[in-house]
Enzyme design. Structure first.
Site, short mmCIF file in Angstrom:
data_model
loop_
_atom_site.label_atom_id
_atom_site.label_comp_id
_atom_site.label_asym_id
_atom_site.label_seq_id
_atom_site.Cartn_x
_atom_site.Cartn_y
_atom_site.Cartn_z
N THR A 22 38.15 35.96 42.46
CA THR A 22 39.48 36.42 42.86
C THR A 22 40.36 35.23 43.17
OG1 THR A 22 38.49 38.43 43.77
CG2 THR A 22 40.69 37.93 44.53
N SER A 68 39.43 48.26 46.50
CA SER A 68 39.51 46.80 46.46
C SER A 68 39.73 46.25 47.86
CB SER A 68 40.69 46.40 45.58
OG SER A 68 40.95 45.02 45.67
N SER A 69 39.33 44.99 48.04
CA SER A 69 39.64 44.31 49.30
C SER A 69 40.88 43.43 49.16
CB SER A 69 38.46 43.44 49.73
OG SER A 69 37.35 44.25 50.03
N GLY A 125 37.89 36.21 47.97
CA GLY A 125 36.64 36.18 48.75
C GLY A 125 36.05 37.53 49.08
N GLY A 126 36.17 38.51 48.16
CA GLY A 126 35.55 39.82 48.41
C GLY A 126 36.06 40.42 49.72
N ASN A 139 36.57 40.29 39.68
CA ASN A 139 35.50 40.74 40.59
C ASN A 139 34.55 39.60 40.90
OD1 ASN A 139 34.32 42.50 42.36
ND2 ASN A 139 32.80 43.15 40.88
N ARG A 196 45.38 47.24 38.86
CA ARG A 196 43.94 47.19 39.04
C ARG A 196 43.25 47.72 37.78
NH1 ARG A 196 39.78 45.29 42.09
NH2 ARG A 196 38.49 46.83 43.13
N1 GLY Z 1 36.93 42.56 43.18
C1 GLY Z 1 37.12 42.28 44.54
C2 GLY Z 1 38.02 43.26 45.20
O1 GLY Z 1 38.94 43.76 44.55
O2 GLY Z 1 37.81 43.57 46.35
#
Ligand code: GLY
Length: 560
Positions: free
Chosen positions: A372, A443-444, A464-465, A392, A71
């Site tokens: 993503t 992060s998601s 997708g966030g 992101n 990350r």
């Molecule tokens: N940048 C999206 C995530 O890592 O959740």
């Protein structure tokens, strides 16, 4: 798509093909994932790439699973005051795009670490980069997803004309003289960077001419990332979260991913509701049967209601408790994924009424496709990789580093700048995720591997966030609870609830009857074009592989 030996599912057909090419040359699943990711860096510039970061989960038959956290990390010079405007007020636009939005990129370090430590040893670095190099040296045909991303960028520049000047290199590469999205994009500059990586390994990116160009670009736009930040970036190798749910072993990503903890917390709630009830409710909702078997109390709409009610506390815990890995966060993750907590939440669910969001306020335990991309790989020896990577938001910081093809991330926006306000994904977060030098933002991204009796059953993840989490979970449930084929499991319309805002988002195709049933229980329903883009591979008990790419992003698996 079915296969006997191996399968690669990425969200661009050329990237899946890159992975399959390496498997055909004798590489293993990690070699293939690395080749696929480098290819995605060329063909999905809106979603991921060398300027971003990610997570990789590796299942090795007969050996411990591995999770790699590469990350992005906040530069050493990060201070919250950098994000204040002239009046001293925190300004979210400063962390969303431009020089101050860039975290130290991790992708190159992560991919080469995976390749060196977990690759087969039968593939050279030049070989693993070769498919990406080939793709870089031909014009990139703009597909639907890229066209839409470019069009959003053009719209943003039309609204704020200074953006076109500020992000002129990216604009010129994507937009023609008439202000229209190009149909072919020249990605040849990235071949120079790929060659530097091929020749010099991580130093080809984190030191030398490529690093100098990155630093110049960031500095010119007011960023604080330094040569020392780049040179000191390291992959974190961590233990995956491992839990049993519905008789399957789930391997999931720990913090700074929130995905593993949220998915397992929600699954524990659903497990506490009961497998028979869930299966029956799902069968009624999908139209497979009209009523539940005798002795099982399930009605139309119950399945989606339970799912929503399981997501609310899990996302509330995400907001209130999660941040970068540290002992306090680890302790709270352990409590989030404790089956006892799932039982407590399940007991509180009223099947006829939506719970108020306030039930989960302040940590109840005591308290747009983003940029993503997800890829899944299973090889002929049963090794599996789930890998999710990101810049992101689409095109990240919108800064294209001249002569390198690198688009820098804007992952600093995944930190909380102001805990009283949501971020670009509408997510609220606590002090645990406040912007901080040297930290990695929450992060998601949720790469997940599901095992049955020690063998791979499902490799899954999404882009997708925050919808990554809900889409990954729904596909997992469809396959392991409801026994759906993975292609159907990926294609059916999904829902999303992230605690706040207190509304259920549903995809087109979500049935009107189901919508009404949920509204009747007090849920507020909003429409949304997509709820994540999932790439998944399932393995049947006889070894057959089935791979599926989300129809919403244009990927296609490559299999043999
Ligand atoms: N940048 C999206 C995530 O890592 O959740």
């Amino acid at each position: 798509m079915e296969a006997r030996r191996y399968a690669v599912a990425a969200d661009h057909p050329d990237a899946s093909q890159a992975g399959a090419e390496i498997l055909a040359q004798g590489g293993n699943a990690v070699d293939a994932a690395v080749a696929t990711s480098f290819a995605l860096a060329v063909v999905r510039p809106e979603s991921c790439g060398l300027g971003g970061g990610g997570f990789m989960l590796i299942h090795r038959p007969g050996a411990a699973p591995v999770a790699l956290d590469y990350r992005e990390q906040a530069p050493a010079g990060t201070q919250i005051d950098l994000y204040r405007d002239a009046n001293g007020k925190l300004d979210p636009t400063r962390i969303q795009r431009g020089g101050l939005s860039v975290g130290i990129p991790g992708t190159v370090c992560g991919l080469l670490h995976a390749f060196d430590h977990y690759g087969s040893g039968r593939i050279t670095r030049a070989q693993v980069l070769a498919p990406a190099m080939r793709l870089a040296n031909r014009p990139l045909a703009v597909d639907g997803h890229l066209a839409e991303s470019i069009s959003d960028f053009i719209d943003a520049c039309a609204k704020q004309p200074e953006l076109q000047r500020r992000h002129r290199d990216l604009y010129a590469s994507l937009v023609d003289e008439n202000g229209k999205a190009r149909t072919l994009v020249d990605r040849s500059d990235i071949a120079i960077t790929l060659e530097a990586i091929s020749d010099h390994g991580p130093d080809g990116f984190y030191k030398g001419p490529v690093a100098k160009s990155i630093l110049r670009t960031i500095k010119e736009d007011g960023g604080v990332l330094t040569a020392a930040d780049l040179a000191s970036y390291r992959v974190r190798e961590v233990r995956p979260i491992e839990r049993t749910c519905f008789d399957h072993a789930i391997l999931a990503m720990p913090p700074p991913s929130s995905g593993g903890a949220v998915i397992i917390e929600a699954m524990n709630v659903l497990q506490a509701i009961g497998l028979d009830k869930l299966r029956a409710a799902h069968a009624i909702e999908s139209g497979a049967v009209t009523e539940a078997p005798s002795g099982v109390n399930a009605r139309f709409g119950d399945y989606s209601h339970y799912l929503i009610e399981a997501l609310k506390p899990a996302f509330a815990d995400r907001a209130n408790l999660l941040g970068d890995a540290c002992p306090a966060v680890a302790a709270d993750v352990a409590r989030m994924i404790d089956p006892a907590r799932g039982r407590v939440i399940a007991n509180q669910i009223d099947v006829d009424h939506a719970a108020p969001w306030t039930r989960y306020n302040d940590g109840a335990m005591t308290g747009d496709d983003g940029g993503t991309s997800h890829l899944s790989v299973v090889d002929a020896d049963g090794m599996a990789v789930a890998c999710t990577e990101s810049v992101n938001l689409e095109f990240g910081s919108r800064m294209l580093v001249p002569d390198t093809g690198i688009i820098l991330n804007d992952t600093m926006d995944d930190f909380a700048l102001d805990t009283t306000k949501p971020n670009a994904f509408g997510l609220r977060q606590s002090e645990r995720n406040i912007v901080r030098a040297g930290s990695r933002p929450l992060s998601s991204m949720s790469p997940t591997i599901v095992l049955k009796d020690g063998d791979v059953r499902l490799v899954v993840g999404a882009s997708g966030g925050p919808r990554i989490i809900t889409s990954t979970l729904q596909v997992m449930l469809n396959v392991i609870v409801s026994d759906e084929r993975v292609d159907n499991a990926v294609a059916v319309p999904r829902l999303h609830h992230q605690w706040l805002p207190d509304e259920v988002r549903v995809q087109p195709g979500f049935s009107h009857r189901l919508r009404r049933s949920l509204e009747h229980r007090g849920h507020v329903i909003e429409s949304r074009k997509d709820i994540g883009h999932v790439q998944a591979i399932e393995r049947l008990a006889d070894g057959t592989l089935r791979a599926a790419c989300d129809p919403g992003k244009g990927g296609r698996p490559a299999v043999e």
